[in-house]
Design an enzyme around this catalytic site. Structure first.
Site, PDB file in Angstrom:
ATOM      1  N   GLY A 165      46.719  37.283  19.996  1.00  0.00           N
ATOM      2  CA  GLY A 165      47.110  35.890  19.818  1.00  0.00           C
ATOM      3  C   GLY A 165      48.266  35.761  18.845  1.00  0.00           C
ATOM      4  O   GLY A 165      49.076  36.674  18.674  1.00  0.00           O
ATOM      5  N   GLY A 189      50.062  44.829  26.341  1.00  0.00           N
ATOM      6  CA  GLY A 189      49.522  44.701  27.682  1.00  0.00           C
ATOM      7  C   GLY A 189      50.039  43.496  28.431  1.00  0.00           C
ATOM      8  O   GLY A 189      51.067  42.912  28.065  1.00  0.00           O
ATOM      9  N   ASP A 190      49.309  43.089  29.463  1.00  0.00           N
ATOM     10  CA  ASP A 190      49.815  42.029  30.331  1.00  0.00           C
ATOM     11  C   ASP A 190      49.960  40.710  29.580  1.00  0.00           C
ATOM     12  O   ASP A 190      50.932  39.974  29.779  1.00  0.00           O
ATOM     13  CB  ASP A 190      48.934  41.865  31.564  1.00  0.00           C
ATOM     14  CG  ASP A 190      47.474  41.602  31.218  1.00  0.00           C
ATOM     15  OD1 ASP A 190      47.095  41.747  30.048  1.00  0.00           O
ATOM     16  OD2 ASP A 190      46.711  41.242  32.132  1.00  0.00           O
ATOM     17  N   GLY A 191      49.026  40.395  28.680  1.00  0.00           N
ATOM     18  CA  GLY A 191      49.158  39.177  27.887  1.00  0.00           C
ATOM     19  C   GLY A 191      50.372  39.215  26.985  1.00  0.00           C
ATOM     20  O   GLY A 191      51.092  38.221  26.839  1.00  0.00           O
ATOM     21  N   THR A 192      50.612  40.379  26.388  1.00  0.00           N
ATOM     22  CA  THR A 192      51.773  40.557  25.521  1.00  0.00           C
ATOM     23  C   THR A 192      53.070  40.431  26.316  1.00  0.00           C
ATOM     24  O   THR A 192      54.047  39.826  25.854  1.00  0.00           O
ATOM     25  CB  THR A 192      51.716  41.940  24.839  1.00  0.00           C
ATOM     26  OG1 THR A 192      50.520  42.030  24.075  1.00  0.00           O
ATOM     27  CG2 THR A 192      52.912  42.157  23.938  1.00  0.00           C
ATOM     28  N   ILE A 219      45.245  50.708  27.954  1.00  0.00           N
ATOM     29  CA  ILE A 219      44.463  51.926  28.146  1.00  0.00           C
ATOM     30  C   ILE A 219      43.714  51.887  29.473  1.00  0.00           C
ATOM     31  O   ILE A 219      43.386  52.913  30.052  1.00  0.00           O
ATOM     32  CB  ILE A 219      43.487  52.122  26.967  1.00  0.00           C
ATOM     33  CG1 ILE A 219      43.009  53.576  26.888  1.00  0.00           C
ATOM     34  CG2 ILE A 219      42.328  51.151  27.030  1.00  0.00           C
ATOM     35  CD1 ILE A 219      42.232  53.890  25.642  1.00  0.00           C
ATOM     36  N   ASP A 220      43.469  50.663  29.998  1.00  0.00           N
ATOM     37  CA  ASP A 220      42.703  50.510  31.237  1.00  0.00           C
ATOM     38  C   ASP A 220      43.521  50.823  32.486  1.00  0.00           C
ATOM     39  O   ASP A 220      42.968  50.862  33.587  1.00  0.00           O
ATOM     40  CB  ASP A 220      42.164  49.084  31.363  1.00  0.00           C
ATOM     41  CG  ASP A 220      41.099  48.772  30.324  1.00  0.00           C
ATOM     42  OD1 ASP A 220      40.559  49.719  29.726  1.00  0.00           O
ATOM     43  OD2 ASP A 220      40.821  47.580  30.104  1.00  0.00           O
ATOM     44  N   MET A 263      35.788  52.388  28.563  1.00  0.00           N
ATOM     45  CA  MET A 263      36.580  51.172  28.619  1.00  0.00           C
ATOM     46  C   MET A 263      36.953  50.846  30.066  1.00  0.00           C
ATOM     47  O   MET A 263      37.051  51.731  30.903  1.00  0.00           O
ATOM     48  CB  MET A 263      37.836  51.304  27.758  1.00  0.00           C
ATOM     49  CG  MET A 263      37.541  51.505  26.284  1.00  0.00           C
ATOM     50  SD  MET A 263      38.997  51.347  25.244  1.00  0.00           S
ATOM     51  CE  MET A 263      39.174  49.562  25.214  1.00  0.00           C
ATOM     52  N   MET A 377      36.555  55.356  19.799  1.00  0.00           N
ATOM     53  CA  MET A 377      37.031  56.713  19.524  1.00  0.00           C
ATOM     54  C   MET A 377      38.137  57.090  20.499  1.00  0.00           C
ATOM     55  O   MET A 377      39.125  57.729  20.134  1.00  0.00           O
ATOM     56  CB  MET A 377      35.873  57.701  19.635  1.00  0.00           C
ATOM     57  CG  MET A 377      34.793  57.517  18.578  1.00  0.00           C
ATOM     58  SD  MET A 377      33.405  58.613  18.863  1.00  0.00           S
ATOM     59  CE  MET A 377      34.200  60.212  18.690  1.00  0.00           C
TER      60      MET A 377
END
Length: 492
Positions: A165, A189-192, A219-220, A263, A377
């Site tokens: 945010g 990521g996509d939001g960024t 990472i996904d 994740m 981790m």
């Protein structure tokens, strides 16, 4: 060739159905933009290169396997250094920001942006923005030099800090303008990347000579178009350690069950690839593939059968799988974090309890279950060798693009070639595992688990996807007919 605008995108069309989804350039809104000779032509390291610069017409096809009658299809501009740049070296004042969750490789990208600007283009003024987007107007900055970033690739996390945010477009662009920054490198990521797109639009509206370049991070591996996102290889490799631990625990005791949560909020790529890589997993559960617990063909029936056959089993479950089964989570389905992601219940803990209850109360079978959650981790470790190389190339591609005056773009690997992709193409949807494709079939073959789908479900799923030919990699038909969501081939 004809050029026209469609949904704020630069589209170039050519013969035989050729379509180039081009990225913006500073010259689109800055008249009489000056250009300069690229200093790379005098850079000793490049003296051995036969052709210094990428040709202006070089593009990369989104789909590389086509039929004889297929149109040439969608292309993206190839990344790399250009003969002319739009910034003089001593004019550049760059900044770098990292946003969202952690991911292996963040520090490597930061390091290589700094070193690329400094060594290849002679740029000395580079700032690190602390704490994500809000750092533009609420936090300190860090001067970045090759000496400062020299060893950071050996550490996990990000030396700049991060946050979710905090995106206030006006304040961010005001800060960019007040500081005299003219190159902005945004890692997230996509939001960024959606935020980066809005920043670019505001910069364009103000007519500022500021290049905005995105480096996609997740990472996904759920960002569309690109072959894979950085940090994914490292995550899959590290997930092997948790799966191996679960396997050792499970096979060392009668009716041992190892449950590993990985994740994957909306996309099960880490779980799928970690399962395929380990060969010790008996069942993999991901968000894209609904499953059920009780009754014929359900998870419990499969577990009873596998335990009777082998005496132990390992289950891998992605964090976003089975959320619809958690009745306790119904009150939180609409809750979101600062990045707009759904707040999920711990499906690994929940399914572990359900398994214990089932075998204790219904099957009367004594089991020994171990639950392992290596989530943080995995994302907090340094990137491995493969990701380090990938991060280096992504960073250098972003630097070349910004110096050449391109803006409003994301860098990414498309069919093995580095490209500049418009923000809109990256942010319009999420990439997900398609469970009617070959890769998921390979996993089912590896684990011998049920698909949890009826023939009717499969027919309906294929009907929804339609017969659009897919993007294909390495010359192999990795995915049969499916939409444009991509899948990484097992041969990669």
């Amino acid at each position: 060739m004809g050029v026209f605008s469609k949904s704020q995108m630069k589209i170039v069309t050519g013969d035989a159905g050729y379509v180039l989804e081009d990225v913006p350039h500073l010259s689109d809104y800055i008249p009489d933009l000056l250009t300069y000779s690229n200093p790379l032509q005098d850079y000793p390291a490049y003296s051995v290169v036969r052709q210094y610069f990428v040709d202006a017409d070089d593009t990369v096809a989104q789909k590389i396997v086509v039929h004889k009658s297929s149109p040439r299809g969608t292309h993206f501009r190839r990344a790399g250094p250009r003969q002319k740049v739009c910034f003089e070296s001593d004019e550049v004042h760059a900044c770098i920001v990292t946003c969202g969750g952690l991911c292996p490789g963040l520090n490597t990208v930061i390091r290589e942006i700094v070193c690329g600007l400094y060594h290849m283009y002679g740029v000395n003024k580079i700032l690190g923005i602390e704490g994500g987007y809000m750092g533009f107007y609420a936090r300190n900055t860090i001067p970045l030099t090759p000496r400062v970033v020299n060893d950071i690739h050996k550490r996990g996390g990000t030396i700049l800090g991060t946050s979710r945010g905090g995106h206030d477009t006006s304040k961010i662009v005001d800060s960019i303008q007040d500081r005299g920054i003219n190159q902005v490198y945004i890692i997230g990521g996509d939001g960024t990347q959606k935020g980066a797109s809005v920043i670019y639009e505001e910069i364009k509206r103000r007519g500022l000579k500021v290049a905005v370049a995105g480096i996609p991070k997740t990472i996904d591996n759920d960002i569309p178009v690109i072959d894979k996102s950085f940090g994914f290889d490292t995550a899959v490799e590290e997930a092997q350690r948790a799966i191996n631990a679960a396997h050792v625990e499970a096979e060392s005791i009668e009716n041992g069950i190892g449950v590993v949560k990985l994740m994957g909020r909306y996309s099960g790529f880490i779980a799928m690839y970690a399962t395929l890589a380990s060969r010790d997993v008996d069942c993999c559960l991901i968000p894209e593939s609904p499953f059920y617990l009780e009754g014929k063909g359900g998870l419990f029936e499969f577990m009873e059968k596998r335990l009777k056959e082998n005496g132990h089993m390992v289950i891998v479950i992605a964090e976003g799988a089975g959320q619809e089964l958690l009745s306790e989570s119904m009150h939180s389905m609409d809750q979101q974090d600062a990045s707009g992601n759904k707040l999920l219940q711990d499906v690994g803990l929940w399914i572990s309890h359900r398994i214990k209850d089932h075998f204790t109360k219904q099957s009367k079978m004594v089991i020994n279950l171990k639950y392992i959650d290596p989530t943080y981790m995995i994302r907090a470790i340094p990137s491995n060798a493969s990701d380090n190389v990938y991060c280096t190339l992504l960073a250098q591609s972003a630097v070349h693009g910004a110096m050449a005056g391109y803006t409003g773009f994301t860098v990414g690997l498309v069919n093995g070639r580095h490209t500049y992709i418009p923000f809109q193409h990256i942010t319009e949807r999420q990439n997900k595992v398609v469970i009617t494709d070959r890769m998921w079939a390979r996993l089912l073959s590896s684990t011998n688990q049920p698909s949890f789908l009826s023939p009717k479900d499969i027919i309906e799923d294929k009907r929804e996807e339609g017969p659009t030919p897919t993007q294909l990699l390495d010359g192999e038909n990795c995915m049969d007919d499916k939409p444009a969501s991509k899948e990484i081939c097992s041969t990669r």
